[in-house]
Motif scaffolding. Structure first.
Motif, PDB file in Angstrom:
ATOM      1  N   SER A  95      64.734  57.107 -77.468  1.00  0.00           N
ATOM      2  CA  SER A  95      65.127  55.818 -78.017  1.00  0.00           C
ATOM      3  C   SER A  95      64.017  54.814 -77.698  1.00  0.00           C
ATOM      4  O   SER A  95      62.909  55.210 -77.340  1.00  0.00           O
ATOM      5  CB  SER A  95      66.470  55.391 -77.421  1.00  0.00           C
ATOM      6  N   ILE A  96      64.304  53.539 -77.835  1.00  0.00           N
ATOM      7  CA  ILE A  96      63.297  52.498 -77.661  1.00  0.00           C
ATOM      8  C   ILE A  96      63.744  51.513 -76.594  1.00  0.00           C
ATOM      9  O   ILE A  96      64.909  51.088 -76.579  1.00  0.00           O
ATOM     10  CB  ILE A  96      63.051  51.744 -78.979  1.00  0.00           C
ATOM     11  N   VAL A  97      62.829  51.133 -75.719  1.00  0.00           N
ATOM     12  CA  VAL A  97      63.125  50.100 -74.736  1.00  0.00           C
ATOM     13  C   VAL A  97      63.526  48.820 -75.466  1.00  0.00           C
ATOM     14  O   VAL A  97      62.840  48.376 -76.390  1.00  0.00           O
ATOM     15  CB  VAL A  97      61.891  49.850 -73.830  1.00  0.00           C
ATOM     16  N   LEU A 149      42.842  36.757 -86.573  1.00  0.00           N
ATOM     17  CA  LEU A 149      43.643  37.886 -86.123  1.00  0.00           C
ATOM     18  C   LEU A 149      44.956  37.349 -85.573  1.00  0.00           C
ATOM     19  O   LEU A 149      45.001  36.745 -84.501  1.00  0.00           O
ATOM     20  CB  LEU A 149      42.894  38.683 -85.052  1.00  0.00           C
ATOM     21  N   LEU A 150      46.025  37.555 -86.344  1.00  0.00           N
ATOM     22  CA  LEU A 150      47.345  37.096 -85.931  1.00  0.00           C
ATOM     23  C   LEU A 150      47.924  38.045 -84.896  1.00  0.00           C
ATOM     24  O   LEU A 150      47.732  39.264 -84.968  1.00  0.00           O
ATOM     25  CB  LEU A 150      48.275  37.017 -87.135  1.00  0.00           C
ATOM     26  N   THR A 151      48.657  37.487 -83.944  1.00  0.00           N
ATOM     27  CA  THR A 151      49.324  38.321 -82.951  1.00  0.00           C
ATOM     28  C   THR A 151      50.629  37.670 -82.536  1.00  0.00           C
ATOM     29  O   THR A 151      50.689  36.446 -82.350  1.00  0.00           O
ATOM     30  CB  THR A 151      48.439  38.539 -81.706  1.00  0.00           C
ATOM     31  N   PRO A 152      51.711  38.427 -82.424  1.00  0.00           N
ATOM     32  CA  PRO A 152      52.945  37.847 -81.897  1.00  0.00           C
ATOM     33  C   PRO A 152      52.724  37.368 -80.466  1.00  0.00           C
ATOM     34  O   PRO A 152      52.133  38.082 -79.651  1.00  0.00           O
ATOM     35  CB  PRO A 152      53.937  39.026 -81.942  1.00  0.00           C
ATOM     36  N   ASP A 153      53.166  36.173 -80.177  1.00  0.00           N
ATOM     37  CA  ASP A 153      52.974  35.587 -78.848  1.00  0.00           C
ATOM     38  C   ASP A 153      54.104  36.055 -77.931  1.00  0.00           C
ATOM     39  O   ASP A 153      54.954  35.285 -77.493  1.00  0.00           O
ATOM     40  CB  ASP A 153      52.947  34.059 -78.963  1.00  0.00           C
ATOM     41  N   VAL A 154      54.093  37.375 -77.654  1.00  0.00           N
ATOM     42  CA  VAL A 154      55.143  37.997 -76.839  1.00  0.00           C
ATOM     43  C   VAL A 154      54.508  39.025 -75.906  1.00  0.00           C
ATOM     44  O   VAL A 154      53.431  39.552 -76.200  1.00  0.00           O
ATOM     45  CB  VAL A 154      56.204  38.699 -77.717  1.00  0.00           C
ATOM     46  N   PRO A 155      55.155  39.332 -74.785  1.00  0.00           N
ATOM     47  CA  PRO A 155      54.640  40.390 -73.910  1.00  0.00           C
ATOM     48  C   PRO A 155      54.931  41.774 -74.484  1.00  0.00           C
ATOM     49  O   PRO A 155      55.973  42.005 -75.088  1.00  0.00           O
ATOM     50  CB  PRO A 155      55.397  40.158 -72.597  1.00  0.00           C
ATOM     51  N   VAL A 156      53.978  42.678 -74.302  1.00  0.00           N
ATOM     52  CA  VAL A 156      54.126  44.059 -74.765  1.00  0.00           C
ATOM     53  C   VAL A 156      53.675  44.994 -73.644  1.00  0.00           C
ATOM     54  O   VAL A 156      52.911  44.602 -72.769  1.00  0.00           O
ATOM     55  CB  VAL A 156      53.289  44.322 -76.044  1.00  0.00           C
ATOM     56  N   GLN A 157      54.140  46.224 -73.705  1.00  0.00           N
ATOM     57  CA  GLN A 157      53.795  47.213 -72.679  1.00  0.00           C
ATOM     58  C   GLN A 157      53.570  48.575 -73.347  1.00  0.00           C
ATOM     59  O   GLN A 157      54.308  49.524 -73.106  1.00  0.00           O
ATOM     60  CB  GLN A 157      54.912  47.297 -71.623  1.00  0.00           C
ATOM     61  N   PRO A 158      52.548  48.676 -74.192  1.00  0.00           N
ATOM     62  CA  PRO A 158      52.368  49.905 -74.966  1.00  0.00           C
ATOM     63  C   PRO A 158      52.017  51.099 -74.091  1.00  0.00           C
ATOM     64  O   PRO A 158      51.383  50.968 -73.043  1.00  0.00           O
ATOM     65  CB  PRO A 158      51.214  49.545 -75.909  1.00  0.00           C
ATOM     66  N   ALA A 220      64.135  37.352 -78.247  1.00  0.00           N
ATOM     67  CA  ALA A 220      64.297  38.509 -77.364  1.00  0.00           C
ATOM     68  C   ALA A 220      62.953  39.159 -77.050  1.00  0.00           C
ATOM     69  O   ALA A 220      62.693  39.561 -75.919  1.00  0.00           O
ATOM     70  CB  ALA A 220      65.240  39.527 -78.003  1.00  0.00           C
ATOM     71  N   TYR A 221      62.074  39.240 -78.053  1.00  0.00           N
ATOM     72  CA  TYR A 221      60.728  39.755 -77.800  1.00  0.00           C
ATOM     73  C   TYR A 221      60.019  38.872 -76.776  1.00  0.00           C
ATOM     74  O   TYR A 221      59.391  39.364 -75.832  1.00  0.00           O
ATOM     75  CB  TYR A 221      59.889  39.768 -79.088  1.00  0.00           C
ATOM     76  N   HIS A 225      61.890  41.686 -73.584  1.00  0.00           N
ATOM     77  CA  HIS A 225      62.807  42.823 -73.705  1.00  0.00           C
ATOM     78  C   HIS A 225      62.177  44.055 -74.350  1.00  0.00           C
ATOM     79  O   HIS A 225      62.840  45.098 -74.456  1.00  0.00           O
ATOM     80  CB  HIS A 225      64.051  42.396 -74.482  1.00  0.00           C
ATOM     81  N   LEU A 226      60.909  43.954 -74.792  1.00  0.00           N
ATOM     82  CA  LEU A 226      60.196  45.143 -75.255  1.00  0.00           C
ATOM     83  C   LEU A 226      59.526  45.875 -74.090  1.00  0.00           C
ATOM     84  O   LEU A 226      58.937  46.935 -74.294  1.00  0.00           O
ATOM     85  CB  LEU A 226      59.122  44.762 -76.288  1.00  0.00           C
ATOM     86  N   CYS A 227      59.625  45.302 -72.904  1.00  0.00           N
ATOM     87  CA  CYS A 227      58.917  45.834 -71.739  1.00  0.00           C
ATOM     88  C   CYS A 227      59.894  46.383 -70.700  1.00  0.00           C
ATOM     89  O   CYS A 227      61.061  46.012 -70.671  1.00  0.00           O
ATOM     90  CB  CYS A 227      58.064  44.741 -71.094  1.00  0.00           C
TER      91      CYS A 227
END
Length: 253
Positions: A95-97, A149-158, A220-221, A225-227
């Motif tokens: 599933s997905i975090v 270069l557009l980027t969502p201003d959210v934390p990510v943990q790829p 939520a992003y 909550h994606l991390c």
């Protein structure tokens, strides 16, 4: 080692997981809707060929995914086919975090799939994984003709797909059931850092423009909550490390 039937075995994670499972000594049945040498032809939407592919399997590694309600339908097909083949195979589902915290239709469907498995009465294990490096890479690559270069201003943990596959091999090889620990990349990055790393690795000279959008899902992003920081893969490949693999260029550390 046991026999493992893999749904979605020809996808991004599936191909890597199949190789890792075989390297660990497992007998692997790779399922696909395509008919090709080395593949077990099976369709999770119609159910055709699924029971045959599951026969004799000790574990079903359910990696197949799709948009919309088809995802839940495919998971129900997995449950029904395991029951029809004796109900002894353990189902491992990726599933997905964040599926329980991000109010989007795709995430809600993944959460329903988890609930379906937990309520099935079968021996099931659920592993939530953060987004793959490829997800970010594809997003930035799609802007190759843009002046910014557009980027969502959210934390990510790829996470690197190899690290995720290695974690799944460990899950397949043991006997754990229920909600298992998450699998997440080694670093939490903000969107700007990730975009700059990609830009510099490609040798682009364009500004990075962070973007925030309205709506509950984006909030939520932004809340992280994606991390899953406590689930960071020790010594895993960072986004910059993946960029060096893919592009052969130095990126941010």
């Amino acid at each position: 080692m046991g026999r493992v039937a893999v749904t979605g075995g020809t996808g991004t994670l599936g191909r890597t997981a199949v190789c890792a499972l075989r390297a660990a000594g497992h007998d692997v049945v790779v399922m696909s809707r395509r008919t090709a040498p080395g593949l077990a032809t099976a369709d999770l939407l119609t159910g055709a060929g699924v029971e045959a592919a599951f026969t004799g399997a000790d574990v079903v590694l359910h990696l197949a995914t799709s948009r919309g309600t088809a995802d839940r339908w495919q998971t129900q097909t997995v449950v029904d086919a395991v029951r029809e083949t004796g109900g002894t195979a353990r189902v491992v589902y990726t599933s997905i975090v964040g599926v329980d915290k991000v109010p989007s239709s795709y995430y809600r469907t993944k959460l329903r799939c988890e609930d379906l498995l937990h309520a099935s009465g079968l021996r099931c294990a659920v592993v939530r994984v953060t987004q793959f490096h490829e997800f970010l890479g594809d997003f930035f690559a799609s802007q190759r003709f843009s002046p910014v270069l557009l980027t969502p201003d959210v934390p990510v943990q790829p996470v690197h797909v190899r690290d995720a596959a290695a974690a799944l091999v460990r899950v397949v090889s043991d006997d754990a059931v229920g909600r298992l620990p998450d699998v997440a990349g080694p670093q939490v990055l903000d969107g700007r850092t990730a975009a700059r790393a990609y830009r510099d690795a490609r040798g682009w000279h364009r500004p990075v423009l962070p973007v925030r959008l309205p709506g509950r899902a984006f909030r939520a992003y932004g809340a992280g909550h994606l991390c899953s920081p406590d689930a960071a893969v020790v010594d895993g490949v960072t986004f910059s490390g993946w960029l060096r693999e893919q592009l052969g260029s130095a990126a941010l550390t």
